[in-house]
Design an enzyme around this catalytic site. Sequence first.
Site, PDB file in Angstrom:
ATOM      1  N   ASN A   6      47.414   8.204  54.167  1.00 10.50           N
ATOM      2  CA  ASN A   6      46.066   7.909  54.045  1.00 10.50           C
ATOM      3  C   ASN A   6      46.276   7.290  52.485  1.00 10.50           C
ATOM      4  OD1 ASN A   6      43.201   6.997  53.554  1.00 10.50           O
ATOM      5  ND2 ASN A   6      42.509   9.460  53.691  1.00 10.50           N
ATOM      6  N   TRP A   7      46.360   6.107  52.202  1.00  8.63           N
ATOM      7  CA  TRP A   7      46.641   5.618  50.801  1.00  8.63           C
ATOM      8  C   TRP A   7      45.126   5.676  49.946  1.00  8.63           C
ATOM      9  CZ3 TRP A   7      50.132   0.761  51.456  1.00  8.63           C
ATOM     10  CH2 TRP A   7      51.364   1.372  51.784  1.00  8.63           C
ATOM     11  N   LYS A   8      44.122   5.675  50.864  1.00  9.86           N
ATOM     12  CA  LYS A   8      42.675   5.465  50.060  1.00  9.86           C
ATOM     13  C   LYS A   8      42.689   4.118  49.261  1.00  9.86           C
ATOM     14  CE  LYS A   8      42.627  10.359  50.395  1.00  9.86           C
ATOM     15  NZ  LYS A   8      41.877  11.829  49.959  1.00  9.86           N
ATOM     16  N   HIS A  28      36.309   9.851  57.888  1.00 11.24           N
ATOM     17  CA  HIS A  28      36.767  10.530  56.468  1.00 11.24           C
ATOM     18  C   HIS A  28      35.858  11.228  55.581  1.00 11.24           C
ATOM     19  CE1 HIS A  28      39.040  11.708  52.870  1.00 11.24           C
ATOM     20  NE2 HIS A  28      40.062  11.521  53.735  1.00 11.24           N
ATOM     21  N   GLU A  40      35.379  11.487  52.602  1.00 10.23           N
ATOM     22  CA  GLU A  40      34.800  10.709  51.542  1.00 10.23           C
ATOM     23  C   GLU A  40      34.014   9.444  52.085  1.00 10.23           C
ATOM     24  OE1 GLU A  40      38.914   9.711  50.083  1.00 10.23           O
ATOM     25  OE2 GLU A  40      39.128  11.726  49.459  1.00 10.23           O
ATOM     26  N   GLU A  58      40.246  18.245  58.651  1.00  9.34           N
ATOM     27  CA  GLU A  58      40.328  18.077  57.253  1.00  9.34           C
ATOM     28  C   GLU A  58      39.200  18.877  56.546  1.00  9.34           C
ATOM     29  OE1 GLU A  58      42.945  14.386  55.956  1.00  9.34           O
ATOM     30  OE2 GLU A  58      40.816  14.042  55.863  1.00  9.34           O
ATOM     31  N   GLY A  91      42.671  16.728  48.340  1.00  9.54           N
ATOM     32  CA  GLY A  91      42.791  16.468  46.835  1.00  9.54           C
ATOM     33  C   GLY A  91      42.642  17.400  45.974  1.00  9.54           C
ATOM     34  N   SER A  96      45.816  18.278  51.032  1.00 10.07           N
ATOM     35  CA  SER A  96      46.716  18.691  50.172  1.00 10.07           C
ATOM     36  C   SER A  96      48.284  19.173  51.031  1.00 10.07           C
ATOM     37  CB  SER A  96      46.410  19.888  49.303  1.00 10.07           C
ATOM     38  OG  SER A  96      45.366  19.598  48.572  1.00 10.07           O
ATOM     39  N   GLY A 135      47.106  12.320  51.858  1.00  9.69           N
ATOM     40  CA  GLY A 135      46.778  11.549  51.262  1.00  9.69           C
ATOM     41  C   GLY A 135      47.450  11.354  49.762  1.00  9.69           C
ATOM     42  N   GLY A 136      47.378  12.132  48.835  1.00  5.09           N
ATOM     43  CA  GLY A 136      48.306  12.151  47.483  1.00  5.09           C
ATOM     44  C   GLY A 136      49.670  12.101  47.921  1.00  5.09           C
TER      45      GLY A 136
HETATM   46  P1  PGA Z   1      44.808  14.980  50.162  1.00 12.92           P
HETATM   47  O1  PGA Z   1      44.172  13.905  51.038  1.00 12.92           O
HETATM   48  O2  PGA Z   1      46.413  15.046  51.197  1.00 12.92           O
HETATM   49  O3  PGA Z   1      45.177  14.184  48.783  1.00 12.92           O
HETATM   50  O4  PGA Z   1      44.547  16.474  49.948  1.00 12.92           O
HETATM   51  C1  PGA Z   1      43.996  14.046  52.536  1.00 12.92           C
HETATM   52  C2  PGA Z   1      43.030  13.219  52.982  1.00 12.92           C
HETATM   53  O5  PGA Z   1      42.113  12.870  52.443  1.00 12.92           O
HETATM   54  O6  PGA Z   1      43.198  12.575  54.192  1.00 12.92           O
END
Ligand code: PGA
Length: 249
Positions: free
Chosen positions: A11-13, A96, A98, A168, A174, A212, A233-234
């Site tokens: 997930n590149w966001k 998601h 966010e 999640e 994050g 994470s 994500g990250g």
């Molecule tokens: P993260 O993000 O791996 O940076 O915690 C996961 C996500 O939001 O899908």
Amino acid sequence: MPERTPYVAANWKMHKTVAEAGEFVDALLPRIAATQSDVVICAPFTALSAVVERRYGTAVKVAAQNMHEEASGAFTGEVSAAMLVELDVEAVVLGHSERRQLFGETDGELARKVPAALDAGLEPILCVGESEEARDGGQTEAVLERQLQADLADVPGEALAGIVIAYEPIWAIGTGRTATSEQAQEACAYIRDLLRERGGAAEEVRILYGGSVKPANAAELLGQPDIDGALVGGASLDPAEFAEIVNAA
Ligand code: PGA
């Protein structure tokens, strides 16, 4: 019990231009040549075509990070399922945290988005998860039940197999704070129990953990019986790091 193919999604966001996306895919592909897993790149709208073009002939699938539930209309700034399908995009992240927290996406909207994605032939990656407050208050299962009931309200049991669920916990996204493998397994098993109650193909549904995920913790998380993959994500922004997670699955 059916074998569930592992599913690892990046997930590149809001990261990566077209040029950066292309460089990433070129660096990733040779590193994951041996994988038997489903590997999915969730790219920003602008980079979808670049990723689609480079992944032809490989096992990599491409997902968008959001879509609107209507087929067309006066919805400035939005993108429909058909617009994604036209680009050869195969999946879409929905719900998601966010989007729920920062952009006000509601369970009511998700109840329309999930069937709209399925109708268009897109695989929804539906995200659910509790806040830190809910976990500390012993409300984790109640939150998961409420979200799944609402978001899948209009999905018939037999269509569930076409959906991927990502658990999640918001407090782990994050933050560098990963759920323990026991916490993640417990929540994913509970999600599978809820799907079973709907009479659907619960054993076939891939349930991912996200929050994470890193090369150092991926193998243990993915080794849990009800965790079928990861939404990363990250650590998905770097091709070498993401490849390590794919290869741990
Ligand atoms: P993260 O993000 O791996 O940076 O915690 C996961 C996500 O939001 O899908």
